[in-house]
Design a protein around this motif. Structure first.
Motif, short mmCIF file in Angstrom:
data_model
loop_
_atom_site.label_atom_id
_atom_site.label_comp_id
_atom_site.label_asym_id
_atom_site.label_seq_id
_atom_site.Cartn_x
_atom_site.Cartn_y
_atom_site.Cartn_z
N GLY A 53 -17.80 0.13 7.83
CA GLY A 53 -19.09 0.79 8.04
C GLY A 53 -19.48 1.01 9.49
O GLY A 53 -20.64 1.31 9.76
N ASN A 58 -15.05 -11.61 7.34
CA ASN A 58 -15.47 -12.50 6.25
C ASN A 58 -15.39 -13.97 6.58
O ASN A 58 -16.07 -14.77 5.95
CB ASN A 58 -14.62 -12.23 5.00
CG ASN A 58 -14.98 -10.91 4.37
OD1 ASN A 58 -16.01 -10.79 3.72
ND2 ASN A 58 -14.16 -9.89 4.61
N ARG A 75 -14.35 1.06 -4.46
CA ARG A 75 -14.05 0.09 -3.40
C ARG A 75 -15.39 -0.48 -2.93
O ARG A 75 -16.34 0.27 -2.71
CB ARG A 75 -13.38 0.81 -2.23
CG ARG A 75 -12.33 0.01 -1.53
CD ARG A 75 -11.72 0.84 -0.44
NE ARG A 75 -12.68 1.01 0.64
CZ ARG A 75 -12.93 0.08 1.58
NH1 ARG A 75 -12.30 -1.05 1.55
NH2 ARG A 75 -13.80 0.30 2.53
N ASP A 90 -24.19 -9.62 2.74
CA ASP A 90 -24.73 -10.91 2.28
C ASP A 90 -26.07 -10.75 1.57
O ASP A 90 -26.36 -11.47 0.62
CB ASP A 90 -24.89 -11.87 3.46
CG ASP A 90 -23.55 -12.41 3.90
OD1 ASP A 90 -22.67 -12.52 3.04
OD2 ASP A 90 -23.37 -12.69 5.09
N PRO A 120 -20.03 3.19 12.54
CA PRO A 120 -20.19 4.65 12.62
C PRO A 120 -19.37 5.28 13.73
O PRO A 120 -19.89 5.68 14.76
CB PRO A 120 -21.70 4.82 12.86
CG PRO A 120 -22.14 3.57 13.51
CD PRO A 120 -21.21 2.48 13.06
N ARG A 131 -14.98 -17.12 0.09
CA ARG A 131 -14.49 -16.03 0.92
C ARG A 131 -13.56 -16.52 2.03
O ARG A 131 -12.56 -15.88 2.34
CB ARG A 131 -15.67 -15.28 1.56
CG ARG A 131 -16.10 -14.10 0.73
CD ARG A 131 -16.98 -13.18 1.51
NE ARG A 131 -18.25 -13.80 1.83
CZ ARG A 131 -19.18 -13.21 2.56
NH1 ARG A 131 -18.98 -12.01 3.03
NH2 ARG A 131 -20.32 -13.80 2.80
N ARG A 150 -17.90 11.05 5.89
CA ARG A 150 -19.27 11.27 5.40
C ARG A 150 -19.53 12.76 5.21
O ARG A 150 -20.08 13.18 4.20
CB ARG A 150 -20.24 10.68 6.42
CG ARG A 150 -21.62 10.48 5.87
CD ARG A 150 -22.40 9.61 6.80
NE ARG A 150 -21.77 8.33 7.00
CZ ARG A 150 -21.83 7.61 8.12
NH1 ARG A 150 -22.49 8.07 9.13
NH2 ARG A 150 -21.25 6.45 8.20
N THR A 200 -24.29 4.06 7.35
CA THR A 200 -23.14 3.16 7.22
C THR A 200 -22.61 3.24 5.79
O THR A 200 -21.42 3.18 5.55
CB THR A 200 -23.58 1.71 7.53
OG1 THR A 200 -24.07 1.68 8.86
CG2 THR A 200 -22.43 0.74 7.38
N ALA A 257 -13.77 1.43 7.38
CA ALA A 257 -13.75 0.59 6.18
C ALA A 257 -14.84 -0.48 6.19
O ALA A 257 -15.18 -1.02 5.15
CB ALA A 257 -12.39 -0.09 6.03
N ARG A 293 -17.90 -14.97 10.31
CA ARG A 293 -19.36 -14.91 10.23
C ARG A 293 -19.96 -16.15 9.57
O ARG A 293 -21.15 -16.39 9.69
CB ARG A 293 -19.82 -13.65 9.51
CG ARG A 293 -19.60 -13.64 8.01
CD ARG A 293 -20.40 -12.49 7.43
NE ARG A 293 -19.86 -12.06 6.18
CZ ARG A 293 -20.02 -10.85 5.69
NH1 ARG A 293 -20.67 -9.95 6.38
NH2 ARG A 293 -19.54 -10.52 4.53
N ASP A 294 -19.11 -16.93 8.91
CA ASP A 294 -19.61 -18.17 8.31
C ASP A 294 -19.37 -19.39 9.21
O ASP A 294 -19.75 -20.49 8.86
CB ASP A 294 -18.91 -18.41 6.95
CG ASP A 294 -19.33 -17.37 5.92
OD1 ASP A 294 -20.44 -16.83 6.08
OD2 ASP A 294 -18.56 -17.10 4.99
N MET A 330 -17.99 -2.47 -0.39
CA MET A 330 -18.27 -2.98 0.95
C MET A 330 -19.35 -4.04 0.76
O MET A 330 -20.43 -3.74 0.25
CB MET A 330 -18.76 -1.86 1.87
CG MET A 330 -18.79 -2.27 3.33
SD MET A 330 -19.51 -1.03 4.42
CE MET A 330 -18.28 0.24 4.41
N LEU A 331 -19.03 -5.28 1.16
CA LEU A 331 -19.90 -6.40 0.82
C LEU A 331 -20.92 -6.70 1.91
O LEU A 331 -20.59 -6.69 3.10
CB LEU A 331 -19.06 -7.65 0.56
CG LEU A 331 -17.95 -7.55 -0.48
CD1 LEU A 331 -17.22 -8.88 -0.61
CD2 LEU A 331 -18.52 -7.14 -1.83
N LEU A 386 -5.45 -6.92 -0.65
CA LEU A 386 -6.72 -6.93 0.08
C LEU A 386 -7.84 -6.43 -0.82
O LEU A 386 -8.93 -7.02 -0.89
CB LEU A 386 -6.60 -6.06 1.35
CG LEU A 386 -7.90 -5.76 2.09
CD1 LEU A 386 -8.57 -7.04 2.58
CD2 LEU A 386 -7.65 -4.85 3.28
#
Lengths: 547, 210
Positions: free
Chosen positions: B153, B77, A185, A190, B155, A511, B163, A203, B151, B80-81, A187-188, A498
């Motif tokens: 990140g 997604n 899976r 930039d 914390p 995106r 983790r 993270t 999902a 942020r643009d 996690m993207l 997803l």
């Protein structure tokens, strides 16, 4: 009289025979380079190739990176790193001075086309797509691979150990498609530059990026003490590039220089000086020392050179119409709509499978929720403590576990029983969603059983059916909840929509459109589920009235 | 095994508890925004006239149908643009998760608010007060849903559990970590549900007495 064969004649005959039977001695790259340089220098009056201009002007314009630690950095006016050092060595070999021009990943090819640099040596991976834009120099001067970096304590031996794990990557990285195919899976992010920090602040547990990128961070003792590369994959040869027109002789000269540098260990020495990985260069030195490669034509010998990485994705048969549709949206509405899922076959396949798997997941989660609701309702409403108390314990446990955790536990159990696969993740997700929502709905059914008891109804199947009808509103609300929760299954690697669209956007653009479509898809599907569930509720409630 | 449990107790449990503060932070933000959006929608749904009722009912239905997890990825997604009047719309991880939970919380608040207004109209202020335990229930549902932040990140508690589990070699040890997570998430939830049941009983008793 004894006949004597003259010794001198014998020696002559043997020498001639040996010369005739030996293969023709091939021209060396050194001799070929010397001849090429001489010929180019003779054309200073009317230079027609960049090599002639370089040799006549005495200056070589080298496009290098300025912020790529160990490979190309700048301190004041001094360029440091493997690539500037290779540029200097090439200039020295040609007997000219080098001028450095700053380039980055986006500008290195356009600057070649605009004739603002003579050649680019700027961490450029050689792939089939770029072959149409620049002429790559063979042999390649370096090779990178994608490495999976993780804390030392994490055990990763092969792909099986990272299946269903989340891996942090940068958008557009060439190896993302391979990671997707390994059931991970993504996690993207930039920028790749944030990955080491995301590993440090925990993270990310796993991050994938070029080994050349991580090489700098592993020179930091604190980073190296905490993390290590677990495995490498997706090797990409790096090539110097020259413009496709007006650079034939320059390209030929650089081919020959690269051959010589590999053979003589010049690349290797420069790499060692800059503390970068040398495994590839050591192998290449062996290759270019072989007689069949150490010739003037070695750079075209397929047994000596490496192929370009094939990154071209097969287009869909209707890609033209998709492009027209995008243009139409732009023209009519001024909207920048991009539909990457319909443009290439791998993306289309991921998209179609994602839609199908999402529908299977939703249908499965609804069925499982209904099934567990009946089972839990029966057990919790039972007069037998042997059934009631364990069911109560399981219900309280499931209620206390966040759904993400329930999914992870289900996946952990599933993987302990059978090897990980997408189908296993799908089944584990269906069971987890069904258990989580079904236990809550079952509690509502059992409360309805108790209320019917209080009203003096007798036990038996009739009473249980009435309880189902009475708790219809709660059952329906948990069925809707189960349908809404299905995208969370992507967390454990279930290949639903997803997950599929995240994978597609990791190696393509668009995106905004992609996630807008995703939101519309799930919202519409949930609304359809709500409508169907309301029909079910009405049917159940009519049943109670009849009873 | 005892060394393992000791390490969990001294190292993991405090870390998890401090990370769970983020889950509560996310939930407070989501509920506050949900109240800010849901209450006006409830008023519009109840007293908005034909158009107002239609508009609010549509908005509530859409928010009810929007899956939190998908909304979270959408915000992450897409926003942020984008920028509005030159201001970037990108949000922090915590805010992204909190805002992704707003459709649920606002729809829930709106539904509970409409019911409370109906109770008020019927002359039952105590019935209307059932709005409070309902909002409490929503808060704890949001706390449990905030684990989705793992999902992307953030914390928070679930991230810490996953983790820690990833570093353990055996399934048995991982299950111990999962069990600790369930207990630490479950205790506030069960206490919250008990508080809600008590409030409902108390309000019901007073309603009967009135």
């Amino acid at each position: 009289m004894r006949w004597r064969f003259p010794g001198g004649l014998l020696a002559c005959v043997l020498t001639l025979l040996a010369a005739a039977s030996a293969p023709a001695r091939a021209e060396t790259p050194d001799a070929a380079l010397a001849a090429l340089v001489e010929e180019a220098k003779a054309n200073c009056e009317h230079p027609s190739d960049r090599l002639e201009r370089i040799l006549c002007n005495g200056r070589l314009r080298s496009g290098v990176r300025e912020y790529y630690p160990l490979f190309g950095t700048r301190e004041g006016t001094t360029h440091l790193g493997y690539e500037p050092d290779v540029s200097r060595a090439i200039a020295s070999k040609l007997g000219v001075e080098v001028d450095f021009v700053r380039v980055n990943a986006a500008s290195r090819i356009p600057l070649l086309a605009q004739d603002r640099i003579d050649f680019a040596i700027a961490t450029m991976g050689h792939n089939t797509q770029r072959d149409g834009q620049v002429r790559f120099i063979r042999p390649h001067y370096y090779q990178s691979e994608t490495v999976l970096v993780a804390p030392k304590a994490l055990r990763v031996r092969d792909w099986k150990d990272v299946a269903a794990s989340t891996i942090c990557v940068s958008v557009g990285n060439g190896s993302n498609a391979e990671l997707v195919s390994r059931n991970t899976r993504l996690m993207l992010f930039d920028e790749a530059g944030v990955l080491p920090d995301r590993l440090r602040d925990e993270t990310c547990t796993l991050a994938a990026q070029d080994d050349s990128f991580f090489a700098f961070y592993f020179t930091d003792p604190a980073f190296a003490a905490q993390f290590e590369p677990k495995m490498g994959f997706a090797q990409v040869p790096w090539g110097m590039g020259v413009a496709r027109t007006g650079s034939d002789k320059l390209a030929r000269a650089l081919d020959l220089v690269s051959q010589i540098f590999h053979r003589d260990g010049v690349f290797l020495d420069i790499a060692r000086k800059n503390r970068i990985g040398t495994a590839f260069l050591e192998k290449q030195r062996e290759v270019w020392q072989r007689p069949e490669c150490n010739t003037a034509t070695g750079s075209t010998n397929k047994d000596c050179i490496l192929p370009a990485l094939d990154t071209a994705l097969q287009p869909t048969p209707f890609v033209g119409r998709v492009n027209e549709l995008e243009d139409w949206f732009e023209k009519i509405f001024g909207l920048d709509v991009t539909l990457p899922m319909f443009k290439t076959m791998p993306a289309l396949s991921l998209f179609v499978n994602g839609v199908v798997n999402s529908l299977i997941l939703i249908a499965g989660a609804l069925t499982a929720t209904l099934g567990f609701a009946i089972a839990f309702g029966f057990a919790l409403g039972s007069e037998s403590r042997l059934l009631r108390w364990p069911a109560r314990l399981v219900t309280v446990t499931l209620q206390s576990s966040p759904i993400v955790l329930t999914l992870v536990i289900a996946a952990a159990f599933a993987n302990a029983i059978v090897p990980y696969s997408s189908a296993v993740a799908l089944v584990a997700a269906i069971l987890a969603l069904g258990l989580s929502n079904g236990s809550n709905a079952g509690q509502a059914v059992s409360e309805a059983v108790v209320s019917l008891h209080h009203e003096g109804r007798h036990s038996g199947m009739g009473l249980f059916v009435q309880a189902l009808a009475r708790s219809a509103t709660s059952i329906v609300s948990f069925l809707v909840n189960a349908a809404k929760g299905t995208p969370i299954a992507s967390f454990i690697g279930a290949p639903e929509l997803l997950s599929a669209l995240t994978d597609i956007t990791s190696f393509s653009s668009g995106r905004v459109t992609t996630y807008c479509l995703l939101l519309v898809f799930y919202t519409v599907v949930v609304m359809v589920v709500v409508w169907l569930c309301n029909k079910l509720r009405a049917w159940l409630e009519r049943g109670e009235v009849r009873a | 095994m005892s060394a393992f449990l000791h390490e969990l107790w001294t190292d993991f449990v405090p870390t998890l508890l401090s990370a769970m503060v983020t889950n509560f932070e996310i939930s407070f933000i989501a509920l506050a925004l949900g109240l800010a959006i849901g209450l006006p929608l409830a008023l519009l749904r109840d007293r908005g006239g034909g158009v107002g009722v239609g508009v609010s009912a549509t908005i509530i239905a859409l928010m009810r149908a929007a899956p939190t997890f998908v909304v979270m990825f959408f915000l992450l997604n897409v926003l942020r643009d984008l920028s509005l009047f030159g201001v970037k719309l990108a949000m922090s991880g915590v805010m992204t998760v909190a805002v992704s939970l707003v459709p649920y919380s606002a729809a829930y608040v709106a539904d509970a608010g409409v019911e409370a207004l109906r109770q008020l109209r019927r002359g039952s202020p105590l019935g209307a007060l059932l709005f409070l335990p309902n909002v409490t229930r929503a808060f704890f549902v949001i706390v449990m849903s905030s684990g989705a932040a793992a999902a992307i990140g953030v914390p928070e508690g679930i991230s810490m559990i996953l983790r820690e589990a990833a570093l353990l070699p055996t399934l048995g040890q991982r299950l111990v970590v999962f069990a600790i997570g369930i207990v630490l998430f479950g205790v506030p939830l069960q206490l919250g549900l008990a508080l809600m049941r008590w409030l409902q009983r108390e309000l019901g008793r007073r309603t009967m007495a009135a």
